[in-house]
Design an enzyme around this catalytic site. Structure first.
Site, PDB file in Angstrom:
ATOM      1  N   TYR A 148      97.522  27.752  29.316  1.00 55.47           N
ATOM      2  CA  TYR A 148      98.734  28.511  28.995  1.00 55.47           C
ATOM      3  C   TYR A 148      98.322  29.586  27.989  1.00 55.47           C
ATOM      4  CZ  TYR A 148     103.617  29.054  27.443  1.00 55.47           C
ATOM      5  OH  TYR A 148     104.858  29.554  27.120  1.00 55.47           O
ATOM      6  N   ARG A 201     105.699  42.552  33.102  1.00 48.41           N
ATOM      7  CA  ARG A 201     105.462  42.482  31.655  1.00 48.41           C
ATOM      8  C   ARG A 201     104.877  41.112  31.355  1.00 48.41           C
ATOM      9  NH1 ARG A 201     108.491  39.357  27.927  1.00 48.41           N
ATOM     10  NH2 ARG A 201     106.534  38.305  28.183  1.00 48.41           N
ATOM     11  N   LYS A 219     102.823  28.200  33.408  1.00 52.12           N
ATOM     12  CA  LYS A 219     104.119  27.621  33.011  1.00 52.12           C
ATOM     13  C   LYS A 219     104.361  26.327  33.789  1.00 52.12           C
ATOM     14  CE  LYS A 219     105.853  30.930  30.245  1.00 52.12           C
ATOM     15  NZ  LYS A 219     106.531  30.822  28.961  1.00 52.12           N
ATOM     16  N   GLU A 290     110.260  34.683  34.969  1.00 54.76           N
ATOM     17  CA  GLU A 290     109.280  34.800  33.890  1.00 54.76           C
ATOM     18  C   GLU A 290     108.656  36.184  33.850  1.00 54.76           C
ATOM     19  OE1 GLU A 290     108.667  31.995  31.890  1.00 54.76           O
ATOM     20  OE2 GLU A 290     107.686  33.473  30.619  1.00 54.76           O
ATOM     21  N   ASP A 291     108.629  36.757  32.681  1.00 50.02           N
ATOM     22  CA  ASP A 291     107.900  37.999  32.422  1.00 50.02           C
ATOM     23  C   ASP A 291     108.278  39.146  33.364  1.00 50.02           C
ATOM     24  OD1 ASP A 291     106.894  36.507  30.424  1.00 50.02           O
ATOM     25  OD2 ASP A 291     104.800  36.673  30.968  1.00 50.02           O
ATOM     26  N   ASP A 313     113.384  32.619  31.256  1.00 46.98           N
ATOM     27  CA  ASP A 313     112.707  31.958  30.143  1.00 46.98           C
ATOM     28  C   ASP A 313     112.547  32.881  28.938  1.00 46.98           C
ATOM     29  OD1 ASP A 313     111.124  30.026  28.831  1.00 46.98           O
ATOM     30  OD2 ASP A 313     109.302  30.985  29.575  1.00 46.98           O
ATOM     31  N   ASP A 314     112.187  34.127  29.189  1.00 46.58           N
ATOM     32  CA  ASP A 314     111.919  35.043  28.077  1.00 46.58           C
ATOM     33  C   ASP A 314     113.192  35.384  27.316  1.00 46.58           C
ATOM     34  OD1 ASP A 314     109.025  35.587  28.555  1.00 46.58           O
ATOM     35  OD2 ASP A 314     109.878  36.092  30.494  1.00 46.58           O
ATOM     36  N   ASN A 469     103.127  37.713  21.803  1.00 48.06           N
ATOM     37  CA  ASN A 469     101.949  37.200  22.505  1.00 48.06           C
ATOM     38  C   ASN A 469     101.141  38.370  23.036  1.00 48.06           C
ATOM     39  OD1 ASN A 469     101.906  34.330  22.460  1.00 48.06           O
ATOM     40  ND2 ASN A 469     103.801  34.383  23.638  1.00 48.06           N
TER      41      ASN A 469
HETATM   42  N1  LIG Z   1     106.695  33.159  21.650  1.00 51.87           N
HETATM   43  C1  LIG Z   1     107.393  33.158  22.762  1.00 51.87           C
HETATM   44  O1  LIG Z   1     107.868  32.132  23.244  1.00 51.87           O
HETATM   45  C2  LIG Z   1     107.652  34.440  23.457  1.00 51.87           C
HETATM   46  C3  LIG Z   1     107.019  35.580  23.102  1.00 51.87           C
HETATM   47  N2  LIG Z   1     107.273  36.740  23.747  1.00 51.87           N
HETATM   48  C4  LIG Z   1     106.530  37.901  23.342  1.00 51.87           C
HETATM   49  O2  LIG Z   1     107.415  38.823  22.743  1.00 51.87           O
HETATM   50  C5  LIG Z   1     106.948  40.117  22.981  1.00 51.87           C
HETATM   51  C6  LIG Z   1     108.064  40.974  23.520  1.00 51.87           C
HETATM   52  O3  LIG Z   1     108.536  40.510  24.787  1.00 51.87           O
HETATM   53  P1  LIG Z   1     109.708  41.275  25.527  1.00 51.87           P
HETATM   54  O4  LIG Z   1     110.862  41.430  24.607  1.00 51.87           O
HETATM   55  O5  LIG Z   1     109.966  40.631  26.804  1.00 51.87           O
HETATM   56  O6  LIG Z   1     108.997  42.684  25.762  1.00 51.87           O
HETATM   57  P2  LIG Z   1     109.634  44.075  26.014  1.00 51.87           P
HETATM   58  O7  LIG Z   1     108.574  44.951  26.533  1.00 51.87           O
HETATM   59  O8  LIG Z   1     110.894  43.908  26.771  1.00 51.87           O
HETATM   60  O9  LIG Z   1     110.028  44.602  24.546  1.00 51.87           O
HETATM   61  C7  LIG Z   1     109.127  44.989  23.551  1.00 51.87           C
HETATM   62  C8  LIG Z   1     109.916  45.572  22.389  1.00 51.87           C
HETATM   63  O10 LIG Z   1     109.022  45.797  21.288  1.00 51.87           O
HETATM   64  C9  LIG Z   1     109.323  47.071  20.747  1.00 51.87           C
HETATM   65  N3  LIG Z   1     108.186  47.618  20.007  1.00 51.87           N
HETATM   66  C10 LIG Z   1     107.077  48.206  20.479  1.00 51.87           C
HETATM   67  N4  LIG Z   1     106.317  48.674  19.471  1.00 51.87           N
HETATM   68  C11 LIG Z   1     106.949  48.331  18.329  1.00 51.87           C
HETATM   69  C12 LIG Z   1     106.676  48.529  16.960  1.00 51.87           C
HETATM   70  N5  LIG Z   1     105.585  49.171  16.560  1.00 51.87           N
HETATM   71  N6  LIG Z   1     107.557  48.073  16.042  1.00 51.87           N
HETATM   72  C13 LIG Z   1     108.673  47.415  16.437  1.00 51.87           C
HETATM   73  N7  LIG Z   1     108.984  47.198  17.719  1.00 51.87           N
HETATM   74  C14 LIG Z   1     108.143  47.658  18.656  1.00 51.87           C
HETATM   75  C15 LIG Z   1     109.715  47.910  21.954  1.00 51.87           C
HETATM   76  O11 LIG Z   1     110.426  49.073  21.574  1.00 51.87           O
HETATM   77  C16 LIG Z   1     110.573  46.908  22.714  1.00 51.87           C
HETATM   78  O12 LIG Z   1     111.878  46.925  22.197  1.00 51.87           O
HETATM   79  C17 LIG Z   1     105.742  39.959  23.919  1.00 51.87           C
HETATM   80  O13 LIG Z   1     104.583  39.952  23.116  1.00 51.87           O
HETATM   81  C18 LIG Z   1     105.929  38.620  24.515  1.00 51.87           C
HETATM   82  O14 LIG Z   1     104.714  38.039  24.895  1.00 51.87           O
HETATM   83  C19 LIG Z   1     108.189  36.816  24.759  1.00 51.87           C
HETATM   84  C20 LIG Z   1     108.835  35.704  25.184  1.00 51.87           C
HETATM   85  C21 LIG Z   1     108.580  34.428  24.583  1.00 51.87           C
HETATM   86  C1  LIG Z   2     105.533  32.865  25.936  1.00 53.60           C
HETATM   87  C2  LIG Z   2     106.131  33.807  26.859  1.00 53.60           C
HETATM   88  O1  LIG Z   2     106.913  33.454  27.717  1.00 53.60           O
HETATM   89  C3  LIG Z   2     105.814  35.211  26.731  1.00 53.60           C
HETATM   90  O2  LIG Z   2     105.101  35.595  25.793  1.00 53.60           O
HETATM   91  O3  LIG Z   2     106.264  35.974  27.585  1.00 53.60           O
HETATM   92 MG   LIG Z   3     107.235  34.897  29.219  1.00 48.19          MG
END
Ligand SMILES: NC(=O)C1=CN([C@@H]2O[C@H](COP(=O)(O)OP(=O)(O)OC[C@H]3O[C@@H](n4cnc5c(N)ncnc54)[C@H](O)[C@@H]3O)[C@@H](O)[C@H]2O)C=CC1
Ligand SMILES: CC(=O)C(=O)O
Ligand SMILES: [Mg+2]
Length: 599
Positions: A148, A201, A219, A290-291, A313-314, A469
């Site tokens: 994962y 994404r 997953k 997912e993603d 999930d996200d 991530n």
């Molecule tokens: N820990 C977990 O369980 C999860 C982690 N994530 C992670 O969260 C992150 C975002 O995922 P999504 O929202 O789906 O992506 P997304 O692409 O939909 O959104 C990314 C956001 O970050 C913003 N961004 C980019 N550069 C930035 C900066 N310098 N300062 C502040 N904001 C900035 C963008 O404007 C956008 O609003 C990814 O790294 C993903 O892997 C997502 C889902 C679950």
């Molecule tokens: C953990 C997860 O779902 C993500 O980073 O998109």
């Molecule tokens: Mg995800």
């Protein structure tokens, strides 16, 4: 917070009960440790193949652990080395190989090392699923970061080179009109769980096109390991509608469609066709999105959530995990839970994950304040959202409609000494938040400067959630084990939905999952600042979450039962019986006795 305090009260009694049950299970394993064939009294598994076909089938293969009688019965004699091994011996031999890599790596863990481990594990997955999941479950803390995140991200990036044996199904834009029949190419008559991505994404790695299948596989590995979903009933799916990643479009080794992504109605038509096809063949399946890029994540969720058993999930899983963390942060500050609506929260990232968290946190605050329109309206002023263009205010042009409710009013921002587009560090300096939450996919965002600014927080113990991530690009959070990751919730949401038989995944069910996770940590742990449990407890956490989801489905009158447990029986169960029901339905990696029957 009725649910929440009920869970808290139950937890110590429950823990004792679970511990005693764990002992029972362990005893069975020890006494039956000749091999995985602890199946006296168990019904055998009927197979319709023999000989090499069995050895080449990871669902049934036991390799050297096939007993002599079974070798005779299944025409395997002579096809295996003669020494019959116990499952423990098999695993010992395998682990020696896996560990050798670590021993011989002089410079400690590296990407190469992690990828090599992934390859070894993947080969095992290809030849013997039971053993693969046994290794994964027994060493989940060590190998979750390999199968994962973060390693799975690397695997997706290098997928063209790593691809060997296909796993899961691929539906492409070229398959339009064919999907309804294509689903019958999958060999299993029953599928409980699908994880689907369009690769747009993947983690924080952007558009990886067809290579995103890796995340669906990763997953589902956790669905098997954590939730005990039967590995024969999971299906990873990649919907290939093209890619906008120019590198992949030009790469001669790329395995997906080399055209730009479909968009608009054409895109929706493909996803609609896929949903119709899978729910026609498997009406009881649950589909986890997912993603998907946020542009589509919200739209598809709204489109399907009231008609299909699905969730994103996200958006929803992450929101629940973050919410559990936020509630934990209130407890960690020694404050009563009712103080949650007073928390000042700065969120970096306004994509599918960030907005999902904001919506869930706002709703929870509003509920605590009496669940009125006014409460809902006032709760939004607790959040400051910073995206790639800085602080989002109402002065922002072309504001994303999903982010609009969280845009700060211009006048009020000015009073705080902030302006549209203010940098994260300025926002932290001026707002002095209780919580800083990162979901931006950008590394190094929580710089020294930002952390320094957080020292000015009005809170005695400001909390930082670095959730982006992959963690390598991440924000300095050490280790992966207690990263606030949606893996704490999605397996339990899926399992609970499955066993409840609910036709939808309701907001209440998601809320119950989040509250259950929040209540899982003891007061002592939370006061030490440990807000999320260790991954080593993931099966137990998942059991609890699934039970909470079922309970809520029953309360909302959504539960329709599952297999022998019909709705009437299900509604009669008390809390303990629901937990037992969950445990009894979790698959464990044990070799069943195989008996051949002609097709
Ligand atoms: N820990 C977990 O369980 C999860 C982690 N994530 C992670 O969260 C992150 C975002 O995922 P999504 O929202 O789906 O992506 P997304 O692409 O939909 O959104 C990314 C956001 O970050 C913003 N961004 C980019 N550069 C930035 C900066 N310098 N300062 C502040 N904001 C900035 C963008 O404007 C956008 O609003 C990814 O790294 C993903 O892997 C997502 C889902 C679950
Ligand atoms: C953990 C997860 O779902 C993500 O980073 O998109
Ligand atoms: Mg995800």
């Amino acid at each position: 917070m009725g649910n929440f305090s009920r869970q808290m009260r139950l937890s110590s009694a429950l823990l004792k009960r679970l511990q005693s049950q764990r002992r029972t299970v362990a005893a069975v394993n020890v006494s039956g440790s000749r091999s995985f064939t602890t199946t006296e009294g168990h019904r055998p598994t009927i197979v319709h193949k023999r000989s090499l076909d069995i050895l080449h089938d990871p669902w049934f293969n036991k390799g050297t652990a096939f007993s002599m009688t079974e070798r005779d019965r299944l025409d395997l004699r002579g096809l295996l080395p003669p020494n019959v091994m116990t499952s423990e011996q098999q695993i010992e031999r395998f682990m020696a190989d896996l560990k050798r890599l670590q021993l011989s790596a002089r410079d400690g863990p590296s990407d190469t090392n992690s990828l090599a481990k992934w390859r070894i594990l993947n080969r095992l997955h290809d030849r013997n699923e039971t053993m693969y999941y046994k290794v994964l479950i027994d060493n989940i803390e060590e190998y979750a970061p390999i199968v994962y995140t973060p390693t799975v991200g690397l695997v997706c990036q290098k997928y063209s080179g790593l691809f060997r044996r296909p796993r899961g199904m691929y539906f492409s834009a070229a398959d339009r009109g064919e999907m309804m029949s294509m689903v019958y190419n999958w060999p299993a008559d029953q599928v409980d769980m699908i994880v689907v991505t369009d690769g747009s994404r993947i983690l924080g790695l952007g558009d990886l096109g067809v290579q995103g299948i890796g995340i669906a596989i990763g997953k589902l590995d956790l669905y098997v390991a954590a939730a005990g979903i039967n590995p024969q009933r999971v299906l990873p799916v990649m919907i290939d509608v093209g890619t906008n990643n120019e590198k992949l479009l030009d790469d001669p080794l790329y395995l997906g469609l080399q055209e730009h992504r479909l968009d608009g109605e054409e895109y929706i038509a493909v996803i609609d066709e896929f949903m119709e096809a899978v729910f026609t063949r498997w009406p009881h399946v649950i589909v986890q999105f997912e993603d998907f890029q946020s542009k589509w994540a919200f739209k598809l969720l709204q489109r399907y959530r009231n008609n299909y058993r699905m969730f994103n999930d996200d958006v929803q899983g992450t929101a629940g995990v973050a919410l559990a963390g936020l509630l934990g942060a209130v407890r960690a500050q020694g404050r009563p839970m009712i103080d949650f609506p007073k928390m000042k929260i700065v969120v970096a990232g306004a994509g599918s994950a960030g907005i999902g968290v904001l919506n869930a946190a706002r709703k929870t605050m509003a509920r605590m304040l009496g669940d009125t329109e006014v409460a809902f309206e006032s709760a939004r002023s607790q959040f400051w959202v910073v995206d790639a263009n800085g602080l989002i205010t109402e002065a922002r042009e072309n504001i994303d409609p999903d982010a609009r409710p969280f845009a700060r009013k211009v006048k009020e921002t000015e009073r705080q000494g902030l302006t549209e587009g203010a940098k994260l560090v300025e926002v932290v300096q001026q707002v002095k938040p209780d919580v800083l939450l990162g979901l931006s996919a950008v590394g190094g965002l929580f710089s020294k400067e930002v952390l320094e600014a957080l020292k000015g927080s009005t809170s005695t113990r400001p909390a930082i959630f670095a959730m982006s991530n992959p963690t390598k690009n991440g924000n300095g959070h050490v280790g992966h084990s207690n990263q606030a990751n949606n893996m704490f919730l999605f397996p339990g949401i899926g399992l609970g939905t499955l066993l409840s038989g609910s036709k939808i995944v309701s907001d209440g069910m998601l809320q119950a999952a989040a509250e259950c996770l929040a209540a899982y940590m003891t007061e002592e742990e939370v006061l030490q600042g440990i807000i999320y449990p260790s991954i080593s407890r993931i099966r137990d956490i998942t059991k609890e979450v699934a039970a909470a989801v079922i309970t809520e489905a029953i309360e909302e009158d959504l539960a329709e039962g599952y297999r022998e447990m019909d709705a009437r029986e299900l509604y009669k169960l008390n809390q303990d019986e629901i937990r037992t029901y969950v445990m009894n339905n979790m698959w464990s990696p044990e070799y069943p006795t195989l008996v051949y029957q002609k097709d």
